[in-house]
Scaffold this active site. Structure first.
Site, PDB file in Angstrom:
ATOM      1  N   TYR A  90      41.029  57.728  36.494  1.00  0.00           N
ATOM      2  CA  TYR A  90      41.022  58.585  37.935  1.00  0.00           C
ATOM      3  C   TYR A  90      39.324  58.467  38.472  1.00  0.00           C
ATOM      4  O   TYR A  90      39.355  58.022  39.647  1.00  0.00           O
ATOM      5  CB  TYR A  90      41.731  59.765  37.939  1.00  0.00           C
ATOM      6  N   SER A 118      36.318  61.922  45.340  1.00  0.00           N
ATOM      7  CA  SER A 118      36.542  63.166  44.449  1.00  0.00           C
ATOM      8  C   SER A 118      35.263  63.298  43.721  1.00  0.00           C
ATOM      9  O   SER A 118      34.545  62.458  43.339  1.00  0.00           O
ATOM     10  CB  SER A 118      37.769  62.983  43.521  1.00  0.00           C
TER      11      SER A 118
END
Length: 241
Positions: free
Chosen positions: A153, A139
């Protein structure tokens, strides 16, 4: 290269787009899913409509026995030459000091341990096939930090980038390439806040939200022979952000 490609988290979002793209390019696919078998079956039907073989297998990527079973069954269909470690989790958002530890632990089990177990088990499968490629989904958050939203995350995805760097170099002489794609803001059902894409889009240099098929295209390229000299690399697909 003839053989099967295993896609974890293949029933929806980016995973579903990857399954569609790989099927369109002639690859046989295993659609890995955790809960929504109906959605996974729909993805497999779509793949078969593209005149390739497709199978649906349940897997909990945080459970080593489940990951082993996934690959054992996948290899029973034929050689596994590709792996896409896409399964993810983001069940809690907020400032790190406020999020429950158990929720963070559950997310990290999928994002870090799950990706590690998937790539780890993919190695002997690809070695038996004579080589191949693996792609993990990272990501853009890994380098942005996601303050106030999900720092845990972002940290997990930074770990994925390091896995790819280390494992890609570890396997470079074995005919197995390992890379990652780092999506930016993408229109999927993954966002805990449904308004987040519209809210964040103005901060993206391209001034728009990405689409799952744009991420899938990058994954397909990294799996293909066109990326034969690319390994231990994270490809950012984030509209410039």
């Amino acid at each position: 290269m003839a053989g099967w490609t295993v896609v974890t988290g293949g029933s929806r979002g980016i995973g579903a787009a990857v399954v569609r793209r790989l099927a369109a390019s002639g690859r046989d696919v295993v659609v890995g899913y955790r809960r929504d078998r109906e959605a996974a079956e729909a993805r497999a039907r779509d793949a078969r409509a593209a005149d390739v073989h497709a199978a649906v297998l349940q897997v909990d990527v945080a459970d080593p026995a489940s990951v082993d079973a996934l690959f054992d069954e996948a290899e029973s269909f034929g050689p596994v030459v590709g792996v896409v470690a896409n399964a993810g989790a983001a069940t809690v958002t907020g400032r790190l000091e406020d999020v429950p530890v158990e929720a963070v632990r559950r997310d990290l089990d999928v994002l870090v341990l799950g990706t590690l177990l998937t790539l780890r088990r993919g190695v002997p499968a690809l070695r038996r096939a004579g080589g191949g490629a693996m792609v993990a989904i990272s990501s853009g958050a890994a380098t942005l930090g996601s303050p106030g939203e999900f720092v845990h995350y972002a940290a997990a995805k930074a770990a994925v980038d390091t896995m790819v760097l280390g494992l890609g170099r570890e396997l470079a002489e074995d005919g197995i390439r390992v890379n990652a794609v780092a999506p930016g803001l993408v229109e999927t059902g993954f966002h805990l806040d449904p308004d987040r894409p519209a809210r964040i889009a103005p901060t993206v240099p391209m001034r728009r939200v990405g689409e799952p098929h744009e991420i899938a295209a990058a994954v397909a390229w990294l799996l293909s022979a066109d990326a034969s000299y690319t390994t231990a690399t994270t490809l950012r697909v984030a509209g410039g952000r």
